[in-house]
Design an enzyme around this catalytic site. Structure first.
Site, PDB file in Angstrom:
ATOM      1  N   ARG A   1     -15.664  17.324 -38.563  1.00 53.82           N
ATOM      2  CA  ARG A   1     -14.471  17.580 -37.577  1.00 53.82           C
ATOM      3  C   ARG A   1     -13.145  16.734 -38.080  1.00 53.82           C
ATOM      4  NH1 ARG A   1     -15.510  16.554 -31.427  1.00 53.82           N
ATOM      5  NH2 ARG A   1     -13.186  16.415 -31.350  1.00 53.82           N
TER       6      ARG A   1
ATOM      7  N   ARG B   1      -8.004  17.961 -18.572  1.00 50.09           N
ATOM      8  CA  ARG B   1      -7.113  16.973 -19.591  1.00 50.09           C
ATOM      9  C   ARG B   1      -5.802  16.821 -18.798  1.00 50.09           C
ATOM     10  NH1 ARG B   1     -10.691  17.295 -24.058  1.00 50.09           N
ATOM     11  NH2 ARG B   1      -9.998  15.470 -25.886  1.00 50.09           N
TER      12      ARG B   1
ATOM     13  N   LYS C   1     -18.693  11.132 -23.959  1.00 52.21           N
ATOM     14  CA  LYS C   1     -18.832  12.324 -23.043  1.00 52.21           C
ATOM     15  C   LYS C   1     -20.028  13.389 -23.428  1.00 52.21           C
ATOM     16  CE  LYS C   1     -14.403  13.410 -23.049  1.00 52.21           C
ATOM     17  NZ  LYS C   1     -13.778  12.503 -23.998  1.00 52.21           N
TER      18      LYS C   1
ATOM     19  N   ARG D   1     -18.091   8.734 -36.527  1.00 53.86           N
ATOM     20  CA  ARG D   1     -18.292  10.285 -36.279  1.00 53.86           C
ATOM     21  C   ARG D   1     -17.866  11.107 -37.597  1.00 53.86           C
ATOM     22  NH1 ARG D   1     -17.080  12.835 -30.650  1.00 53.86           N
ATOM     23  NH2 ARG D   1     -15.220  13.143 -31.460  1.00 53.86           N
TER      24      ARG D   1
ATOM     25  N   ARG E   1      -4.526  11.507 -30.773  1.00 52.75           N
ATOM     26  CA  ARG E   1      -5.385  11.924 -29.583  1.00 52.75           C
ATOM     27  C   ARG E   1      -5.748  10.835 -28.704  1.00 52.75           C
ATOM     28  NH1 ARG E   1     -10.544  13.057 -32.871  1.00 52.75           N
ATOM     29  NH2 ARG E   1     -11.636  13.196 -31.132  1.00 52.75           N
TER      30      ARG E   1
HETATM   31  P1  ADP Z   1     -12.622  14.248 -28.107  1.00 54.80           P
HETATM   32  O1  ADP Z   1     -13.214  14.269 -26.593  1.00 54.80           O
HETATM   33  O2  ADP Z   1     -13.415  13.602 -28.955  1.00 54.80           O
HETATM   34  O3  ADP Z   1     -11.184  14.307 -28.305  1.00 54.80           O
HETATM   35  P2  ADP Z   1     -13.082  17.361 -27.440  1.00 54.80           P
HETATM   36  O4  ADP Z   1     -14.163  18.009 -28.450  1.00 54.80           O
HETATM   37  O5  ADP Z   1     -13.218  17.301 -26.133  1.00 54.80           O
HETATM   38  O6  ADP Z   1     -12.923  15.922 -28.157  1.00 54.80           O
HETATM   39  O7  ADP Z   1     -11.654  17.993 -27.636  1.00 54.80           O
HETATM   40  C1  ADP Z   1     -11.258  18.341 -29.206  1.00 54.80           C
HETATM   41  C2  ADP Z   1      -9.852  18.986 -29.011  1.00 54.80           C
HETATM   42  O8  ADP Z   1      -9.825  20.211 -28.433  1.00 54.80           O
HETATM   43  C3  ADP Z   1      -8.934  18.121 -28.451  1.00 54.80           C
HETATM   44  O9  ADP Z   1      -8.285  17.133 -29.139  1.00 54.80           O
HETATM   45  C4  ADP Z   1      -7.708  19.122 -27.898  1.00 54.80           C
HETATM   46  O10 ADP Z   1      -7.121  19.539 -29.215  1.00 54.80           O
HETATM   47  C5  ADP Z   1      -8.643  20.472 -27.683  1.00 54.80           C
HETATM   48  N1  ADP Z   1      -9.011  20.393 -26.280  1.00 54.80           N
HETATM   49  C6  ADP Z   1     -10.237  20.193 -25.960  1.00 54.80           C
HETATM   50  N2  ADP Z   1     -10.366  20.350 -24.276  1.00 54.80           N
HETATM   51  C7  ADP Z   1      -8.767  20.463 -24.219  1.00 54.80           C
HETATM   52  C8  ADP Z   1      -8.237  20.667 -22.810  1.00 54.80           C
HETATM   53  N3  ADP Z   1      -9.138  20.771 -21.676  1.00 54.80           N
HETATM   54  N4  ADP Z   1      -6.908  20.882 -22.856  1.00 54.80           N
HETATM   55  C9  ADP Z   1      -6.241  21.094 -23.899  1.00 54.80           C
HETATM   56  N5  ADP Z   1      -6.825  20.859 -25.163  1.00 54.80           N
HETATM   57  C10 ADP Z   1      -8.126  20.576 -25.133  1.00 54.80           C
END
Ligand code: ADP
Length: 193
Positions: free
Chosen positions: A134, A89, A14, A128, A146
């Site tokens: 991270r 999400r 993404k 990654r 996740r």
């Molecule tokens: P990825 O898509 O690689 O999991 P992101 O950078 O989108 O990584 O998100 C990292 C973390 O941030 C998620 O695992 C969650 O803990 C938190 N997070 C991100 N977006 C949301 C969301 N819309 N709702 C709840 N938690 C979120």
């Protein structure tokens, strides 16, 4: 406005595709993950609260991310539109996003769902993790959590947007440019100009 929901499990690509899309379409990129990591880095109260959840691979509460997105939408209403990356999400977040956009006289144009199977996701995220620094990419248990949170809470949004006739599935494995081209075709099918 052109408002894209770029959807898919962790590691689906993404972020990579968002960078290319926002350049082509001149959109504002709203990544809840990036915003939350910014808050963590700055050591804000929100960042401190989110840290342990994020590092365990769990979701941050809906009201927190919805509030963040609400602010960012309001700040950028004079633009061409948004790419929502990592948001919504959960069902509650998707419903809230619809409400926020309708209140501003706009809506989600299309939901582009990058499809990648689990084995490949784990491989990509572990790779990654070697360079991203991270904590949530650093070990396989967190990554698997996740993905399981995605399967339990997030993947239902495919049905949510399908019911609105807005879901497009895109194969997320292959060359980056090839995937980008499929995304642009899907966008250009719903958006003129
Ligand atoms: P990825 O898509 O690689 O999991 P992101 O950078 O989108 O990584 O998100 C990292 C973390 O941030 C998620 O695992 C969650 O803990 C938190 N997070 C991100 N977006 C949301 C969301 N819309 N709702 C709840 N938690 C979120």
């Amino acid at each position: 406005m052109l408002n894209l929901v770029l959807f898919g499990p962790p590691g689906a690509g993404k972020g990579t595709q968002s960078e290319k899309l926002l350049e082509k379409y001149g959109l504002v990129h709203l990544s809840t993950g990036d915003i939350l990591r910014g808050e963590m880095k700055a050591g804000t109260e929100l960042g401190v609260k989110a840290k342990s959840l994020i590092e365990a691979g769990n979701l941050v509460p809906d009201e927190v991310v919805i509030g963040m997105i609400d602010n960012k939408i309001s700040e950028n209403l004079d633009g061409k539109g948004f790419i929502f990356d990592g948001f919504p999400r959960t069902q509650a977040q998707a419903e809230a996003l619809d409400k926020l956009l309708v209140a501003k006289g706009t809506g989600v144009s299309v939901m582009l769902s990058l499809e990648v199977e689990e084995e490949e996701l784990v491989k990509r995220l572990l790779e990654r993790g070697k360079i991203s620094g991270r904590a949530d990419d650093a070990n396989e248990d967190t990554i698997k959590n996740r993905i399981s949170v995605y399967n339990q809470e997030t993947s239902v949004l495919v049905d949510f947007y399908s019911a609105q006739g807005k879901h497009v599935g895109i194969q997320g494995v292959g060359e980056i440019d090839e995937i980008f081209e499929k995304l642009t075709k899907a966008i250009d099918a719903v958006h003129v100009g």
